[in-house]
Design a protein around this motif. Structure first.
Motif, PDB file in Angstrom:
ATOM      1  N   UNK A 123      39.792  37.463   1.934  1.00 36.36           N
ATOM      2  CA  UNK A 123      39.259  37.958   3.208  1.00 36.36           C
ATOM      3  C   UNK A 123      38.524  39.283   3.042  1.00 36.36           C
ATOM      4  N   UNK A 124      37.286  39.341   3.537  1.00 40.14           N
ATOM      5  CA  UNK A 124      36.482  40.553   3.471  1.00 40.14           C
ATOM      6  C   UNK A 124      35.619  40.666   2.239  1.00 40.14           C
ATOM      7  N   UNK A 125      35.905  39.862   1.221  1.00 36.88           N
ATOM      8  CA  UNK A 125      35.100  39.863  -0.005  1.00 36.88           C
ATOM      9  C   UNK A 125      33.994  38.810   0.092  1.00 36.88           C
ATOM     10  N   UNK A 126      32.896  39.044  -0.626  1.00 40.43           N
ATOM     11  CA  UNK A 126      31.849  38.035  -0.756  1.00 40.43           C
ATOM     12  C   UNK A 126      31.381  37.507   0.578  1.00 40.43           C
ATOM     13  N   UNK A 127      31.665  36.225   0.832  1.00 38.84           N
ATOM     14  CA  UNK A 127      31.217  35.582   2.069  1.00 38.84           C
ATOM     15  C   UNK A 127      32.371  35.100   2.952  1.00 38.84           C
ATOM     16  N   UNK A 128      33.588  35.552   2.655  1.00 41.84           N
ATOM     17  CA  UNK A 128      34.724  35.235   3.524  1.00 41.84           C
ATOM     18  C   UNK A 128      34.837  36.286   4.622  1.00 41.84           C
ATOM     19  N   UNK A 138      49.517  36.246   5.042  1.00 39.05           N
ATOM     20  CA  UNK A 138      48.253  35.594   5.374  1.00 39.05           C
ATOM     21  C   UNK A 138      47.455  35.248   4.126  1.00 39.05           C
ATOM     22  N   UNK A 139      47.616  36.037   3.060  1.00 40.72           N
ATOM     23  CA  UNK A 139      46.926  35.731   1.805  1.00 40.72           C
ATOM     24  C   UNK A 139      47.420  34.402   1.247  1.00 40.72           C
ATOM     25  N   UNK A 141      48.913  32.001   2.936  1.00 37.13           N
ATOM     26  CA  UNK A 141      48.562  30.918   3.848  1.00 37.13           C
ATOM     27  C   UNK A 141      47.094  30.531   3.730  1.00 37.13           C
ATOM     28  N   UNK A 142      46.237  31.511   3.390  1.00 39.01           N
ATOM     29  CA  UNK A 142      44.829  31.179   3.133  1.00 39.01           C
ATOM     30  C   UNK A 142      44.712  30.234   1.935  1.00 39.01           C
ATOM     31  N   UNK A 143      45.504  30.492   0.905  1.00 43.82           N
ATOM     32  CA  UNK A 143      45.508  29.624  -0.274  1.00 43.82           C
ATOM     33  C   UNK A 143      45.947  28.217   0.122  1.00 43.82           C
ATOM     34  N   UNK A 144      47.004  28.136   0.907  1.00 45.94           N
ATOM     35  CA  UNK A 144      47.519  26.830   1.315  1.00 45.94           C
ATOM     36  C   UNK A 144      46.500  26.075   2.175  1.00 45.94           C
ATOM     37  N   UNK A 168      49.497  36.880  -6.176  1.00 45.09           N
ATOM     38  CA  UNK A 168      50.091  35.588  -6.510  1.00 45.09           C
ATOM     39  C   UNK A 168      51.588  35.589  -6.219  1.00 45.09           C
ATOM     40  N   UNK A 169      52.207  36.781  -6.260  1.00 42.05           N
ATOM     41  CA  UNK A 169      53.619  36.865  -5.870  1.00 42.05           C
ATOM     42  C   UNK A 169      53.816  36.343  -4.447  1.00 42.05           C
ATOM     43  N   UNK A 170      52.803  36.516  -3.581  1.00 37.54           N
ATOM     44  CA  UNK A 170      52.950  36.067  -2.195  1.00 37.54           C
ATOM     45  C   UNK A 170      53.027  34.542  -2.112  1.00 37.54           C
ATOM     46  N   UNK A 171      52.359  33.857  -3.026  1.00 39.72           N
ATOM     47  CA  UNK A 171      52.457  32.394  -3.062  1.00 39.72           C
ATOM     48  C   UNK A 171      53.856  31.964  -3.482  1.00 39.72           C
TER      49      UNK A 171
END
Length: 339
Positions: A123-128, A138-139, A141-144, A168-171
């Motif tokens: 989120x906030x990088x590139x084109x997201x 939320x990080x 959940x975005x992956x999921x 990755x710890x959040x996953x």
């Protein structure tokens, strides 16, 4: 008599006028300082992709449940022909184009094993789209959601590098049931685990743009790392890094938000995570260079000892950017897949 005359002079209209002017000047200066301080701590509005004044949209994007858009890039074999499906989480100041596991995995390995890899802009990088309410959860959940949008199946692999490794710890915390295997490559460590010192996020924009004091430890550390790493890895990194694209929607929305989340208050302690693969149906691997000047080796070793289910790989002659060295990515992928 003389004292009475002095008192009269001190109370004279001219003296009172000068005193009033002085107080008004102090008041104006005080208001000016408050206004400057307020302005210095307020980031500019983001230049959202697709908006009238924002950067163009050039990549595939998916719409998340909360209405944000997530940009992604697919690599490797076609998805419907893949044997293994991997989600890659990019590092600090990077984007979906900096997908080192896709860029540095040999074409022979990709074809032999049938690897499909998707990278995405956090989120906030590139084109997201930016996410002002972004959290650790939320990080994950975005992956999921990305995996579900692309139809990666009930389980998939996750690889994260540097700050992407930290997230990755959040996953492992929030979506362990979706993971087939995990690799953390030189993951950044929040030095306040498990006793966290709260950070005021509103100070981040000012601290990262001010010029009165030395630059923040993380950004300075990244620069030092680039200088200390091997020249071969350094040249490889420079060749594929997309700094301007990563920050195009605003530095606060990208790198400063990373600092807020990565080094702010975590709602969980990674050292209390449970083994996501109690029946050995998958594995978690942590890779670290012994000569890493950015992430202390002792901290990484401590985490690996506390979480005995992690397969720890220490590279004696490598620094923080070891994944950019030729040949290592193949080894990392094969170990994660149990090959």
């Amino acid at each position: 008599m003389a004292s009475n005359e002095g008192a009269k002079r001190s109370n004279s209209p001219q003296t009172q006028s000068l005193s009033g002017i002085f107080h008004r000047i102090l008041l104006v200066l005080f208001i000016g300082i408050i206004a400057w301080a307020h302005q210095a701590t307020q980031p500019p509005p983001p230049r959202t992709c697709g908006s009238p004044d924002g950067p163009p949209i050039t990549s595939p994007r998916m719409k998340l449940r909360d209405g944000r858009h997530l940009a992604y890039k697919e690599h490797g074999v076609p998805k419907d022909m893949a044997n293994y499906k991997i989600v890659y989480i990019h590092a600090f100041d990077s984007c979906r184009h900096d997908a080192l596991v896709a860029d540095h995995a040999s074409s022979e390995l990709v074809a032999e094993l049938g690897l499909y890899i998707v990278s995405f802009d956090r989120a906030g990088y590139g084109e997201s789209d930016p996410h002002p309410k972004k959290t650790l959860k939320s990080i994950a959940l975005d992956v999921e959601e990305l995996a579900d949008h692309l139809g990666l199946g009930p389980k998939f692999y996750v690889i994260g590098c540097s700050m992407g490794g930290e997230f990755t710890w959040t996953c492992l915390k929030y979506i362990p049931h979706r993971l087939a295997g995990v690799a953390l490559l030189a993951p950044i460590i929040n030095s306040w685990w498990p006793v966290v010192l709260p950070i005021m996020p509103w100070l981040t924009y000012w601290w990262n743009t001010q010029t009165q004091f030395p630059c923040p430890n993380v950004i300075l550390g990244v620069l030092i790392t680039f200088l200390l790493k091997t020249w071969k890895s350094f040249l490889n990194f420079l060749r594929i890094t997309w700094y301007e694209h990563a920050r195009q929607q605003g530095e606060y929305e990208s790198i400063h938000q990373d600092l807020n989340i990565g080094f702010g208050t975590w709602e969980f302690d990674p050292l209390e995570l449970k083994n996501p693969f109690p029946n050995n149906e998958g594995s978690v691997h942590l890779w670290h260079g012994a000569k890493d000047p950015l992430v202390p080796l002792q901290l990484q070793r401590y985490i690996a000892r506390q979480l005995s289910w992690i397969h720890y790989h220490e590279l004696p002659d490598m620094g923080h950017m070891f994944p950019y060295d030729d040949g290592l990515v193949d080894t990392i992928i094969k170990r994660m897949l149990g090959r």
